[in-house]
Design a protein around this motif. Sequence first.
Motif, short mmCIF file in Angstrom:
data_model
loop_
_atom_site.label_atom_id
_atom_site.label_comp_id
_atom_site.label_asym_id
_atom_site.label_seq_id
_atom_site.Cartn_x
_atom_site.Cartn_y
_atom_site.Cartn_z
N PRO A 165 49.59 27.60 57.98
CA PRO A 165 50.47 28.49 57.22
C PRO A 165 49.82 29.86 57.04
O PRO A 165 48.59 29.95 56.88
CB PRO A 165 50.62 27.80 55.86
CG PRO A 165 50.07 26.43 56.02
CD PRO A 165 49.19 26.42 57.23
N PRO A 166 50.62 30.94 57.07
CA PRO A 166 50.06 32.29 56.96
C PRO A 166 49.17 32.49 55.74
O PRO A 166 48.14 33.15 55.82
CB PRO A 166 51.30 33.18 56.89
CG PRO A 166 52.37 32.39 57.56
CD PRO A 166 52.06 30.95 57.26
N TRP A 167 49.51 31.89 54.61
CA TRP A 167 48.72 32.09 53.38
C TRP A 167 47.35 31.43 53.46
O TRP A 167 46.44 31.78 52.73
CB TRP A 167 49.49 31.58 52.17
CG TRP A 167 49.89 30.13 52.27
CD1 TRP A 167 51.07 29.65 52.75
CD2 TRP A 167 49.10 28.99 51.91
NE1 TRP A 167 51.06 28.27 52.72
CE2 TRP A 167 49.87 27.85 52.20
CE3 TRP A 167 47.83 28.82 51.37
CZ2 TRP A 167 49.42 26.55 51.98
CZ3 TRP A 167 47.38 27.53 51.15
CH2 TRP A 167 48.17 26.42 51.45
N LEU A 168 47.17 30.47 54.38
CA LEU A 168 45.89 29.77 54.49
C LEU A 168 44.97 30.41 55.54
O LEU A 168 43.76 30.20 55.52
CB LEU A 168 46.16 28.31 54.86
CG LEU A 168 44.97 27.36 54.93
CD1 LEU A 168 44.24 27.31 53.60
CD2 LEU A 168 45.43 25.98 55.34
N ARG A 169 45.51 31.21 56.42
CA ARG A 169 44.74 31.75 57.54
C ARG A 169 43.53 32.57 57.13
O ARG A 169 42.49 32.51 57.77
CB ARG A 169 45.67 32.57 58.45
CG ARG A 169 46.71 31.70 59.11
CD ARG A 169 47.70 32.48 59.92
NE ARG A 169 48.76 31.57 60.35
CZ ARG A 169 49.83 31.94 61.00
NH1 ARG A 169 50.01 33.20 61.32
NH2 ARG A 169 50.73 31.05 61.33
N ALA A 170 43.62 33.32 56.05
CA ALA A 170 42.50 34.16 55.60
C ALA A 170 41.39 33.35 54.95
O ALA A 170 40.32 33.86 54.69
CB ALA A 170 42.99 35.23 54.63
N ARG A 171 41.63 32.06 54.71
CA ARG A 171 40.63 31.20 54.06
C ARG A 171 39.86 30.35 55.04
O ARG A 171 38.94 29.64 54.66
CB ARG A 171 41.32 30.28 53.05
CG ARG A 171 41.96 31.01 51.90
CD ARG A 171 42.41 30.02 50.87
NE ARG A 171 41.28 29.23 50.42
CZ ARG A 171 40.71 29.36 49.23
NH1 ARG A 171 41.17 30.23 48.37
NH2 ARG A 171 39.69 28.61 48.89
N LEU A 172 40.23 30.37 56.30
CA LEU A 172 39.57 29.51 57.29
C LEU A 172 38.30 30.16 57.82
O LEU A 172 38.33 31.31 58.27
CB LEU A 172 40.51 29.24 58.47
CG LEU A 172 41.78 28.46 58.17
CD1 LEU A 172 42.63 28.36 59.42
CD2 LEU A 172 41.46 27.09 57.62
N PRO A 173 37.19 29.43 57.82
CA PRO A 173 35.99 29.99 58.45
C PRO A 173 36.16 30.03 59.97
O PRO A 173 36.59 29.05 60.57
CB PRO A 173 34.88 29.02 58.04
CG PRO A 173 35.52 27.82 57.46
CD PRO A 173 36.95 28.14 57.19
N LEU A 174 35.86 31.19 60.53
CA LEU A 174 35.92 31.38 61.98
C LEU A 174 34.48 31.44 62.48
O LEU A 174 33.65 32.14 61.89
CB LEU A 174 36.64 32.68 62.31
CG LEU A 174 38.04 32.84 61.72
CD1 LEU A 174 38.58 34.23 62.02
CD2 LEU A 174 38.97 31.76 62.24
N ILE A 175 34.20 30.72 63.54
CA ILE A 175 32.83 30.63 64.05
C ILE A 175 32.78 31.25 65.44
O ILE A 175 33.50 30.83 66.34
CB ILE A 175 32.37 29.16 64.06
CG1 ILE A 175 32.46 28.60 62.62
CG2 ILE A 175 30.96 29.05 64.63
CD1 ILE A 175 32.36 27.12 62.52
N TYR A 176 31.92 32.28 65.55
CA TYR A 176 31.78 33.02 66.80
C TYR A 176 30.37 32.85 67.36
O TYR A 176 29.41 32.74 66.60
CB TYR A 176 32.00 34.52 66.57
CG TYR A 176 33.46 34.89 66.39
CD1 TYR A 176 34.21 35.34 67.47
CD2 TYR A 176 34.07 34.80 65.14
CE1 TYR A 176 35.54 35.69 67.30
CE2 TYR A 176 35.40 35.14 64.98
CZ TYR A 176 36.13 35.58 66.07
OH TYR A 176 37.44 35.91 65.91
N CYS A 177 30.28 32.83 68.67
CA CYS A 177 29.00 32.91 69.37
C CYS A 177 29.09 34.20 70.18
O CYS A 177 29.96 34.33 71.05
CB CYS A 177 28.80 31.71 70.27
SG CYS A 177 27.24 31.74 71.14
#
Length: 135
Positions: A86-98
Amino acid sequence: GIRDKLVTGVQRVLFRSWPGCVWSLQHPLELPELGVRLVAARELGHGLNPHLLQEGVHVCVRHEASLPHAASRESLGKRLQELNVPPWLRARLPLIYCAESLVQISDLWVSPRFAVQAHTEGIRIRVEHMSESVT
């Protein structure tokens, strides 16, 4: 009510000002800004290829100021839609980059380019809510 709106507003400010961090994967990473901790553990046939993560990873949220410079915001948005986040949850997800590559979105998706094969040991990154105990 009004309290929920205020809390949501404060959280939004925290997310927008959080620049992300570098994580070595050696110990759990507490992210009080998101209310979660990340735990990396070796697991056969699951997770990320450890040989590709020797320099550690960059953890951030979906905000332009925290994403690696070359990160494709458009493809990230599409991926989150495909995962039915859901759009409201997207800013709360940890994104992991290499480096500049997105390798994992929370505990919802692992990049096929960085994933281990079935009979290979990988690094599985779990997302735990801060109220859960470390196992």
